[in-house]
Design a protein around this motif. Structure first.
Motif, PDB file in Angstrom:
ATOM      1  N   TRP A  64      -8.473  -3.328  -3.029  1.00 31.00           N
ATOM      2  CA  TRP A  64      -9.223  -1.699  -1.960  1.00 31.00           C
ATOM      3  C   TRP A  64      -9.329  -2.464  -0.931  1.00 31.00           C
ATOM      4  CZ3 TRP A  64     -10.704  -2.506  -7.772  1.00 31.00           C
ATOM      5  CH2 TRP A  64     -10.423  -0.992  -8.079  1.00 31.00           C
TER       6      TRP A  64
ATOM      7  N   ALA B 225      -7.930   4.359  -1.779  1.00 29.88           N
ATOM      8  CA  ALA B 225      -7.247   4.614  -2.059  1.00 29.88           C
ATOM      9  C   ALA B 225      -6.806   3.048  -2.820  1.00 29.88           C
ATOM     10  CB  ALA B 225      -5.594   5.255  -2.649  1.00 29.88           C
TER      11      ALA B 225
ATOM     12  N   ARG C 289       0.950  -1.245  -0.044  1.00 27.68           N
ATOM     13  CA  ARG C 289       0.154   0.089   0.289  1.00 27.68           C
ATOM     14  C   ARG C 289       1.026   1.035  -0.027  1.00 27.68           C
ATOM     15  NH1 ARG C 289      -4.407   1.038   3.673  1.00 27.68           N
ATOM     16  NH2 ARG C 289      -5.472   3.148   3.327  1.00 27.68           N
ATOM     17  N   THR C 290       1.126   1.460  -0.983  1.00 33.20           N
ATOM     18  CA  THR C 290       1.317   3.213  -0.901  1.00 33.20           C
ATOM     19  C   THR C 290       0.721   4.677  -0.772  1.00 33.20           C
ATOM     20  OG1 THR C 290       1.162   3.603  -3.890  1.00 33.20           O
ATOM     21  CG2 THR C 290       3.352   2.125  -2.958  1.00 33.20           C
ATOM     22  N   ASP C 291      -0.784   4.420  -0.705  1.00 29.59           N
ATOM     23  CA  ASP C 291      -0.548   6.062  -0.706  1.00 29.59           C
ATOM     24  C   ASP C 291      -2.035   5.625   0.824  1.00 29.59           C
ATOM     25  OD1 ASP C 291      -2.650   8.146  -0.592  1.00 29.59           O
ATOM     26  OD2 ASP C 291      -3.111   7.543  -2.796  1.00 29.59           O
ATOM     27  N   ASP C 292      -2.055   6.602   1.866  1.00 32.60           N
ATOM     28  CA  ASP C 292      -2.080   6.348   2.977  1.00 32.60           C
ATOM     29  C   ASP C 292      -3.795   7.111   2.988  1.00 32.60           C
ATOM     30  OD1 ASP C 292      -0.562   4.830   3.732  1.00 32.60           O
ATOM     31  OD2 ASP C 292       0.057   7.020   5.069  1.00 32.60           O
ATOM     32  N   THR C 293      -4.413   7.291   2.056  1.00 31.29           N
ATOM     33  CA  THR C 293      -5.539   7.736   2.245  1.00 31.29           C
ATOM     34  C   THR C 293      -6.325   7.248   1.508  1.00 31.29           C
ATOM     35  OG1 THR C 293      -4.787   9.328   0.365  1.00 31.29           O
ATOM     36  CG2 THR C 293      -6.956   9.727  -0.022  1.00 31.29           C
TER      37      THR C 293
END
Length: 92
Positions: free
Chosen positions: A81, A32, A25-29
């Motif tokens: 997701w 995402a 997981r590269t995006d903490d949003t």
């Protein structure tokens, strides 16, 4: 992770696949997409069999942990997701 740890249906192979998904997981949003290939997930989770990988992935989808959109292109990564306790995407 607490939800997965308390779920009696999950085997160590399921948990290692969940950990691999978290690792990539590269995006903490929230909500995402996680873009990753099967080979990278298998290598990190130490799952050796493609059949075991697909069974674990299908189980995680059926149990409401992830949503999965495969990429049938050899160089494009598939999208995953993480879902919340209600089985919805984190941004819903």
């Amino acid at each position: 992770m607490k939800r997965a740890a308390d779920d009696y249906r999950l085997l160590p192979s399921h948990l290692s696949l969940v950990m691999a998904i978290f690792y990539f997981r590269t995006d903490d949003t929230p909500g995402a997409a996680i873009r990753v290939s099967r080979s990278r997930l298998m290598r990190f989770s130490r799952i050796k069999s493609i059949a075991t990988y697909h069974k674990c992935l299908k189980d995680l989808i059926d149990y409401g942990y992830i949503s999965y959109e495969p990429s049938y292109h050899p160089t494009n990564a598939s999208s995953i997701w993480l879902l919340n306790e209600e089985g919805q995407n984190e941004d819903d």
